[in-house]
Design an enzyme around this catalytic site. Structure first.
Site, PDB file in Angstrom:
ATOM      1  N   LYS A  91     -30.713  -7.822   8.401  1.00  0.00           N
ATOM      2  CA  LYS A  91     -30.049  -9.115   8.576  1.00  0.00           C
ATOM      3  C   LYS A  91     -28.675  -8.967   9.225  1.00  0.00           C
ATOM      4  O   LYS A  91     -28.152  -9.916   9.798  1.00  0.00           O
ATOM      5  CB  LYS A  91     -29.962  -9.849   7.243  1.00  0.00           C
TER       6      LYS A  91
HETATM    7  C1  LIG Z   1     -35.126 -10.615   5.317  1.00  0.00           C
HETATM    8  C2  LIG Z   1     -35.938  -9.378   5.254  1.00  0.00           C
HETATM    9  C3  LIG Z   1     -37.289  -9.338   5.672  1.00  0.00           C
HETATM   10  C4  LIG Z   1     -38.025 -10.572   6.160  1.00  0.00           C
HETATM   11  O1  LIG Z   1     -37.615 -10.979   7.429  1.00  0.00           O
HETATM   12  P1  LIG Z   1     -37.970 -12.441   7.956  1.00  0.00           P
HETATM   13  O2  LIG Z   1     -37.228 -12.565   9.226  1.00  0.00           O
HETATM   14  O3  LIG Z   1     -37.476 -13.383   6.905  1.00  0.00           O
HETATM   15  O4  LIG Z   1     -39.446 -12.505   8.128  1.00  0.00           O
HETATM   16  C5  LIG Z   1     -37.969  -8.140   5.623  1.00  0.00           C
HETATM   17  N1  LIG Z   1     -37.366  -7.022   5.145  1.00  0.00           N
HETATM   18  C6  LIG Z   1     -36.081  -7.014   4.728  1.00  0.00           C
HETATM   19  C7  LIG Z   1     -35.496  -5.758   4.200  1.00  0.00           C
HETATM   20  C8  LIG Z   1     -35.324  -8.182   4.777  1.00  0.00           C
HETATM   21  O5  LIG Z   1     -34.046  -8.151   4.345  1.00  0.00           O
END
Ligand SMILES: *Cc1c(COP(=O)(O)O)cnc(C)c1O
Length: 498
Positions: free
Chosen positions: A111
Site C-alpha cells: 500500500k
Molecule cells: C491490501 C493488501 C492486499 C489486497 O490488495 P487489493 O488491492 O485490496 O486487492 C493484498 N495483500 C496485502 C499485503 C495488502 O496489504
C-alpha cells in the site's frame, strides 16, 4: 475527465476526483477514456528507471497537473529514502516465475506504493480546486492501512491525518509502528472498542451534515484515504509496466511477448490496475485473481453470481479477508462498455440483498480476462515452506496465496506464458505465520513479537525491513486513548474546535 460508474455526477478533472474520493451520491470515478500506448512507446520503457516510467503513465491520466507537478510528486514519493535502492524489483524463482516485490516502501506493505504519492496529488488538488480549508483525513484501521497512511500524509502541507485503531486490538508491532510516527500533522488514537466501532464512528462523522458545516466554518474539510480513491489506483498501474520492461531487459521475453500477472486480491485495487495496464496496451495474457478462504471473487468469476451472504473467515493472510471488493464496480463498468444501468442494478442488489448476478456476456468477457482461484491457510503455509526450501526465498502469506493459485492455474490450463506474481508484503510483516511455515508452531512458543522477528532472521538470514527493526527502541509519540463514544470529542480536541 473522470465520470461516475453510476452516471450520477458531472464529469470532473483528476484533481476534483482525487479530492472527492468517491462520487458523493455513490459510485466511483473512472477515466472517461483509457489512454493507450503504442508498442514503440512501451518498448521505449525498457531500461528506464521506475520514476521515469511513472511519469509517462501518470501524466496520461492527469491533464490538469503540469509535468513539473507530476515530476515533483514522483520525486517526493519514490526516492531512496522511502524505498531504498529499487522501488519495485523483480526476483526470479528457479522455475522461471517472477516475484514482483511491491513492499520496499517505509511500512513494508504494498500500500506504500500508492499511499506515498497520493497525498501529494491531494495536496496539489486542493490548490487547483481552490479549496481554502485544511483537509482532515480520518482513518479507521485494523492495523496496516493506518501506518501506511500516516507515513504517506505526514508533513504534507494543508492536510492533517487522524488514525483510530482498536485499543489492544492490533499487534504490538503494528501499534508501535503507528505510535512512533513523527510529523507535525499526525494524530493516532487508540479506541476502547473494536475495528467496527472505529469504522462506524468515522462513517457517522462523514455522514453528519451539521457537523461537517461546523467544521467548514472553522476552516476544515473531511476527506478519506480509501483504496477507492482514483489517486490510489493510478500509481499502481505503473508497476505493471515497470515489471514488463524489466523482464524484457533481462532477455527472458522479447518486447511484445505476453506475460501473465498473478495478484493476491482483497479490495480488487491491485488487479484492477493490471486491467487498466492491459487496456492501455501492455501485452498481458491472463490476470490471475488469487483469494484466500474468503473466496467470494473465485466464486464470482466461476459462476457470475456475487454473494456476500456467507461466513467470514479470519485467515493468516488478513489483508485479503474481505467480502466486499469495492473496486470490482470499476471493472464491471469497464467491461460492460460503461453500462451505468447495469451497474446501478447490480450494486443496488448488492446493497439490498447482499448479492447480484451478471449476464452471460459479461461473464464470458470476465473469463477471457481473468482466471480465479483460492488457497487455504494450510496451502499458504506449505507453499511458503516449499518455496523457501527450493529457492531460499521467503514469501509472505499473501504472496504465498498467489504462488499457490498460480500452481493450480498451470496445472489446470497448461499455460506456460512467462508469469509475474505480485508480492504484496514483506514476510516480516506476517512473521508468526512465516516462522510457523518454515519451522513449526513450537518455534513461536514463549516468544514475543520482537523475538519472532529475530527468529525469522535466524532461520532465513533475510534482512529485517528497516521499518520494522528496533521499533521497541523508538520513542512513542502518540498515547491518546479514548472510549468508543468519544471519537468525535477527540476530533474536536485535536482540531481545537471547542
Ligand atoms: C491490501 C493488501 C492486499 C489486497 O490488495 P487489493 O488491492 O485490496 O486487492 C493484498 N495483500 C496485502 C499485503 C495488502 O496489504
Amino acid at each position: 475527465m473522470y465520470i461516475s460508474t453510476r452516471g450520477n455526477f458531472d464529469k470532473v478533472q483528476a484533481a476534483e476526483a482525487i479530492k472527492l474520493g468517491m462520487v458523493p451520491a455513490g459510485g466511483l470515478f473512472v477515466p472517461e477514456q483509457i489512454p493507450t500506448l503504442s508498442k514503440d512507446e512501451i518498448n521505449s520503457m525498457i531500461g528506464l528507471r521506475y520514476q521515469e516510467i511513472a511519469k509517462k503513465i501518470i501524466r496520461l491520466y492527469m491533464s490538469d497537473y503540469s509535468t513539473d507537478e507530476i515530476t515533483q510528486c514522483i520525486l517526493n514519493a519514490y526516492n531512496e529514502n522511502n524505498f531504498g535502492q529499487s522501488i519495485a524489483p523483480l526476483q526470479r524463482l528457479k522455475d522461471g516465475t517472477y516475484i514482483l516485490e511491491l513492499w520496499h516502501g517505509p511500512t513494508a506493505a504494498f500500500k506504500d506504493i500508492a499511499l506515498q504519492i497520493m497525498p501529494h496529488f491531494l495536496s496539489l488538488a486542493l490548490k487547483k480546486v481552490k479549496a481554502d480549508n485544511e483537509i482532515v483525513i480520518l482513518v479507521a484501521t485494523s492495523g496496516d492501512t493506518g501506518k501506511a497512511a500516516l507515513e504517506g500524509f505526514k508533513n504534507v502541507p494543508g492536510i492533517k491525518i487522524i488514525v483510530f485503531y482498536p485499543y489492544e486490538g492490533v499487534s504490538k508491532v503494528q501499534e508501535l509502528q503507528m505510535s512512533t510516527t513523527d510529523g507535525d500533522n499526525t494524530y493516532v488514537v487508540a479506541v476502547k472498542g473494536n475495528f467496527d466501532d472505529c469504522q462506524n464512528a468515522i462513517k457517522d462523522i462523514f455522514g453528519d451534515e451539521g457537523y461537517n458545516q461546523v467544521l467548514n466554518l472553522k476552516g476544515f474539510e473531511l476527506s478519506s484515504a480509501n483504496s477507492i480513491n482514483w489517486g490510489r489506483l493510478l500509481p499502481q498501474i505503473v508497476y505493471y509496466f515497470s515489471a514488463y520492461a524489466d523482464i524484457c531487459m533481462s532477455g527472458d521475453i522479447k518486447a511484445g511477448n505476453k506475460v501473465n500477472f498473478v495478484v493476491p486480491t482483497g479490495n480488487f485495487g491491485n488487479i484492477l490496475a493490471g486491467y487498466y495496464a492491459k487496456q492501455m496496451g501492455l501485452p498481458i495474457n491472463k490476470l490471475v485473481c488469487a483469494s484466500n478462504e474468503n473466496k467470494i471473487l473465485t466464486d464470482f468469476f466461476d459462476t457470475g453470481f456475487y454473494n456476500r451472504n456467507r461466513s467470514f473467515f479470519t485467515t493468516n493472510s488478513p489483508s485479503m479477508d474481505i467480502l466486499i471488493s469495492s473496486n470490482l464496480e470499476r471493472f464491471l463498468f469497464e467491461i460492460t462498455n460503461h453500462d451505468k444501468d447495469k451497474i446501478n442494478q447490480w450494486f443496488t442488489d448488492l446493497r439490498e440483498k447482499g448479492c447480484f448476478e451478471v449476464d452471460r456476456r459479461t461473464k464470458k468477457i470476465m473469463e477471457e480476462i481473468l482466471w480465479a482461484g483460492f488457497a487455504t491457510e494450510e496451502n499458504t503455509l506449505s507453499t511458503i515452506k516449499e518455496v523457501f526450501e527450493s529457492n531460499d526465498y521467503v514469501l509472505d502469506t499473501h504472496t504465498a496465496v498467489g504462488v499457490k493459485v498460480y500452481q493450480d492455474y498451470v496445472e489446470k490450463t497448461g499455460d506456460n506464458t512467462c508469469t509475474v506474481v505480485t508480492s504484496t508484503a514483506n514476510p516480516y510483516k506476517f512473521n508468526s505465520a512465516v516462522v510457523e511455515a518454515i519451522k513449526d508452531k513450537e518455534a513461536l512458543y514463549g516468544k514475543d513479537e520482537f523475538q519472532i522477528l529475530d527468529e525469522l532472521h535466524l532461520l532465513t538470514g533475510m534482512e529485517i525491513h528497516p521499518g520494522l527493526k528496533d521499533l521497541d527502541k523508538r520513542q512513542v509519540l502518540h498515547e491518546l486513548v479514548c472510549e468508543k463514544n468519544q471519537i468525535r470529542v477527540i476530533v474536536d480536541e485535536i482540531l481545537q474546535l471547542k
